[in-house]
Design a protein around this motif. Structure first.
Motif, PDB file in Angstrom:
ATOM      1  N   GLY A  36       0.820  -1.209   0.000  1.00 54.79           N
ATOM      2  CA  GLY A  36       0.000   0.000   0.000  1.00 54.79           C
ATOM      3  C   GLY A  36       0.851   1.254   0.000  1.00 54.79           C
ATOM      4  N   ALA A  37       0.314   2.318  -0.583  1.00 54.60           N
ATOM      5  CA  ALA A  37       1.045   3.584  -0.669  1.00 54.60           C
ATOM      6  C   ALA A  37       1.373   4.096   0.725  1.00 54.60           C
ATOM      7  CB  ALA A  37       0.223   4.612  -1.439  1.00 54.60           C
ATOM      8  N   GLY A  38       2.645   4.445   0.923  1.00 61.15           N
ATOM      9  CA  GLY A  38       3.077   4.992   2.202  1.00 61.15           C
ATOM     10  C   GLY A  38       3.243   3.962   3.300  1.00 61.15           C
ATOM     11  N   GLY A  39       3.134   2.678   2.960  1.00 65.99           N
ATOM     12  CA  GLY A  39       3.272   1.625   3.951  1.00 65.99           C
ATOM     13  C   GLY A  39       4.721   1.232   4.180  1.00 65.99           C
ATOM     14  N   ALA A  88       4.567   0.201  -4.800  1.00 67.44           N
ATOM     15  CA  ALA A  88       3.555   0.539  -3.796  1.00 67.44           C
ATOM     16  C   ALA A  88       3.054   1.999  -3.864  1.00 67.44           C
ATOM     17  CB  ALA A  88       4.059   0.148  -2.408  1.00 67.44           C
ATOM     18  N   PRO A  89       3.824   3.075  -3.798  1.00 66.77           N
ATOM     19  CA  PRO A  89       5.211   3.134  -3.323  1.00 66.77           C
ATOM     20  C   PRO A  89       5.270   3.101  -1.791  1.00 66.77           C
ATOM     21  CG  PRO A  89       4.451   5.317  -3.887  1.00 66.77           C
ATOM     22  CD  PRO A  89       3.299   4.393  -4.171  1.00 66.77           C
ATOM     23  N   ALA A  90       6.288   2.454  -1.271  1.00 65.33           N
ATOM     24  CA  ALA A  90       6.399   2.264   0.170  1.00 65.33           C
ATOM     25  C   ALA A  90       7.116   3.437   0.838  1.00 65.33           C
ATOM     26  CB  ALA A  90       7.161   0.980   0.468  1.00 65.33           C
ATOM     27  N   ARG A  91       6.755   3.687   2.085  1.00 67.04           N
ATOM     28  CA  ARG A  91       7.476   4.672   2.899  1.00 67.04           C
ATOM     29  C   ARG A  91       8.844   4.128   3.262  1.00 67.04           C
ATOM     30  NH1 ARG A  91       6.827   5.170   8.720  1.00 67.04           N
ATOM     31  NH2 ARG A  91       4.998   3.845   8.489  1.00 67.04           N
ATOM     32  N   LEU A  92       8.890   2.821   3.575  1.00 64.62           N
ATOM     33  CA  LEU A  92      10.142   2.148   3.881  1.00 64.62           C
ATOM     34  C   LEU A  92      10.051   0.721   3.366  1.00 64.62           C
ATOM     35  CD1 LEU A  92      12.917   2.001   5.394  1.00 64.62           C
ATOM     36  CD2 LEU A  92      11.631   1.186   7.387  1.00 64.62           C
ATOM     37  N   GLY A  93      11.080   0.282   2.683  1.00 63.71           N
ATOM     38  CA  GLY A  93      11.150  -1.096   2.208  1.00 63.71           C
ATOM     39  C   GLY A  93      12.375  -1.782   2.782  1.00 63.71           C
ATOM     40  N   VAL A  94      12.165  -2.851   3.542  1.00 68.00           N
ATOM     41  CA  VAL A  94      13.256  -3.589   4.158  1.00 68.00           C
ATOM     42  C   VAL A  94      13.383  -4.947   3.464  1.00 68.00           C
ATOM     43  CG1 VAL A  94      14.174  -4.573   6.293  1.00 68.00           C
ATOM     44  CG2 VAL A  94      12.805  -2.469   6.378  1.00 68.00           C
ATOM     45  N   THR A  95      14.567  -5.251   2.978  1.00 72.56           N
ATOM     46  CA  THR A  95      14.846  -6.551   2.362  1.00 72.56           C
ATOM     47  C   THR A  95      15.942  -7.234   3.161  1.00 72.56           C
ATOM     48  OG1 THR A  95      14.284  -5.703   0.159  1.00 72.56           O
ATOM     49  CG2 THR A  95      15.552  -7.744   0.250  1.00 72.56           C
ATOM     50  N   ILE A  96      15.660  -8.442   3.623  1.00 74.16           N
ATOM     51  CA  ILE A  96      16.630  -9.204   4.422  1.00 74.16           C
ATOM     52  C   ILE A  96      16.941 -10.491   3.677  1.00 74.16           C
ATOM     53  CG2 ILE A  96      17.101 -10.311   6.633  1.00 74.16           C
ATOM     54  CD1 ILE A  96      14.926  -8.485   7.864  1.00 74.16           C
ATOM     55  N   LEU A  97      18.207 -10.681   3.320  1.00 80.69           N
ATOM     56  CA  LEU A  97      18.625 -11.874   2.583  1.00 80.69           C
ATOM     57  C   LEU A  97      19.581 -12.703   3.439  1.00 80.69           C
ATOM     58  CD1 LEU A  97      19.244 -10.291  -0.939  1.00 80.69           C
ATOM     59  CD2 LEU A  97      17.216 -11.532  -0.148  1.00 80.69           C
ATOM     60  N   ASP A  98      19.045 -13.761   4.022  1.00 85.73           N
ATOM     61  CA  ASP A  98      19.869 -14.702   4.792  1.00 85.73           C
ATOM     62  C   ASP A  98      20.105 -15.899   3.888  1.00 85.73           C
ATOM     63  OD1 ASP A  98      21.208 -16.163   6.650  1.00 85.73           O
ATOM     64  OD2 ASP A  98      19.482 -16.593   7.918  1.00 85.73           O
ATOM     65  N   SER A  99      20.968 -15.695   2.915  1.00 85.23           N
ATOM     66  CA  SER A  99      21.014 -16.686   1.843  1.00 85.23           C
ATOM     67  C   SER A  99      22.376 -16.878   1.196  1.00 85.23           C
ATOM     68  CB  SER A  99      20.030 -16.271   0.747  1.00 85.23           C
ATOM     69  OG  SER A  99      20.258 -14.934   0.378  1.00 85.23           O
ATOM     70  N   CYS A 100      23.437 -16.524   1.884  1.00 84.30           N
ATOM     71  CA  CYS A 100      24.761 -16.633   1.268  1.00 84.30           C
ATOM     72  C   CYS A 100      25.444 -17.929   1.690  1.00 84.30           C
ATOM     73  CB  CYS A 100      25.605 -15.435   1.661  1.00 84.30           C
ATOM     74  SG  CYS A 100      24.738 -13.881   1.572  1.00 84.30           S
ATOM     75  N   ARG A 101      24.784 -19.042   1.476  1.00 81.04           N
ATOM     76  CA  ARG A 101      25.319 -20.308   1.958  1.00 81.04           C
ATOM     77  C   ARG A 101      25.977 -21.088   0.843  1.00 81.04           C
ATOM     78  NH1 ARG A 101      19.738 -21.034   5.125  1.00 81.04           N
ATOM     79  NH2 ARG A 101      20.094 -19.421   6.672  1.00 81.04           N
ATOM     80  N   ASP A 102      26.175 -22.389   1.078  1.00 83.57           N
ATOM     81  CA  ASP A 102      26.825 -23.203   0.056  1.00 83.57           C
ATOM     82  C   ASP A 102      26.017 -23.161  -1.235  1.00 83.57           C
ATOM     83  OD1 ASP A 102      24.930 -24.671   1.711  1.00 83.57           O
ATOM     84  OD2 ASP A 102      25.330 -26.355   0.390  1.00 83.57           O
ATOM     85  N   ASN A 103      26.730 -23.131  -2.345  1.00 80.48           N
ATOM     86  CA  ASN A 103      26.113 -22.933  -3.644  1.00 80.48           C
ATOM     87  C   ASN A 103      25.612 -24.255  -4.225  1.00 80.48           C
ATOM     88  OD1 ASN A 103      25.572 -22.239  -6.341  1.00 80.48           O
ATOM     89  ND2 ASN A 103      27.012 -20.555  -6.203  1.00 80.48           N
ATOM     90  N   PRO A 104      24.314 -24.353  -4.562  1.00 79.60           N
ATOM     91  CA  PRO A 104      23.774 -25.611  -5.078  1.00 79.60           C
ATOM     92  C   PRO A 104      23.954 -25.804  -6.582  1.00 79.60           C
ATOM     93  CG  PRO A 104      22.013 -24.023  -4.856  1.00 79.60           C
ATOM     94  CD  PRO A 104      23.280 -23.336  -4.374  1.00 79.60           C
TER      95      PRO A 104
END
Length: 199
Positions: A36-39, A88-104
């Motif tokens: 949502g806008a401003g979310g 959205a456009p978002a007021r704040l967008g947080v992206t968390i990537l816990d994904s730098c592990r062994d490569n498949p």
């Protein structure tokens, strides 16, 4: 565990576990519609991901990638999640990537690099958090969650911390628990106001 923590913090949460390519793509599209806008939107990913040709790709559970050219349509470009904040456009967008592990993926891929790449361009009001630094590999941990996610769960419900302060605390905890072998990377773009996960 992250779903439960975010719900306690009054986030409207949609969770996909062991997502197929179709499920992940649908969830990302719906994610953009829900902000949502401003979310404030938060995208959290834990699982396999790779860096190919300078881009980060999330690997669905049903991906059977045998050639580098297949990454574009069998994996999910992490940039799609960032694009939802602009949509959205978002007021704040947080992206968390816990994904730098062994490569498949096969080691023979010519354009594949160790770890993940730092996002070069993110929409204004973006906070992108990586479990470890550029080109590095994160530890899975010995319990149900990774070292990074355990630290995130430890700090995200602490009251009175601005979002960036909270993620800095996560980074310090991960560094301590890994004896300096893993240090999360935080990238902020044009954040105009403070956000508290818990006042």
């Amino acid at each position: 565990a992250v779903t439960a923590a975010l719900r306690r913090l009054d986030f409207d949460v949609a969770t996909v576990e062991n997502g197929s390519h179709r499920a992940m793509m649908r969830a990302i599209a719906e994610f953009g519609d829900r902000i949502g806008a401003g979310g404030v939107g938060l995208f959290y990913y834990a699982g396999h991901a790779v860096q190919v040709r300078g881009g980060n790709y999330l690997i669905p559970v049903d991906a059977r990638i045998r050639a580098e050219a297949e990454v574009d349509y069998l994996a999910v470009n992490a940039g799609l999640a960032l694009a939802q904040f602009d949509k959205a456009p978002a007021r704040l967008g947080v992206t968390i990537l816990d994904s730098c592990r062994d490569n498949p993926l096969p080691a023979s891929f010519r354009s594949m690099n160790r770890g993940l790449a730092v996002v070069g361009t993110a929409p204004p009001g973006s906070l992108v958090v990586y479990a470890t630094g550029p080109g590095q590999v994160a530890a899975d941990g010995s319990g149900a969650n990774s070292v990074f996610t355990e630290a995130l769960l430890q700090h995200i419900e602490r009251p009175g911390l601005k979002a960036q302060e909270m993620f800095n605390a996560v980074a310090v905890t991960v560094g301590e628990r890994s004896s300096g072998q893993q240090v999360p990377w935080i990238s902020a773009t044009g954040i105009r106001e403070d956000f508290f996960f818990k006042r």
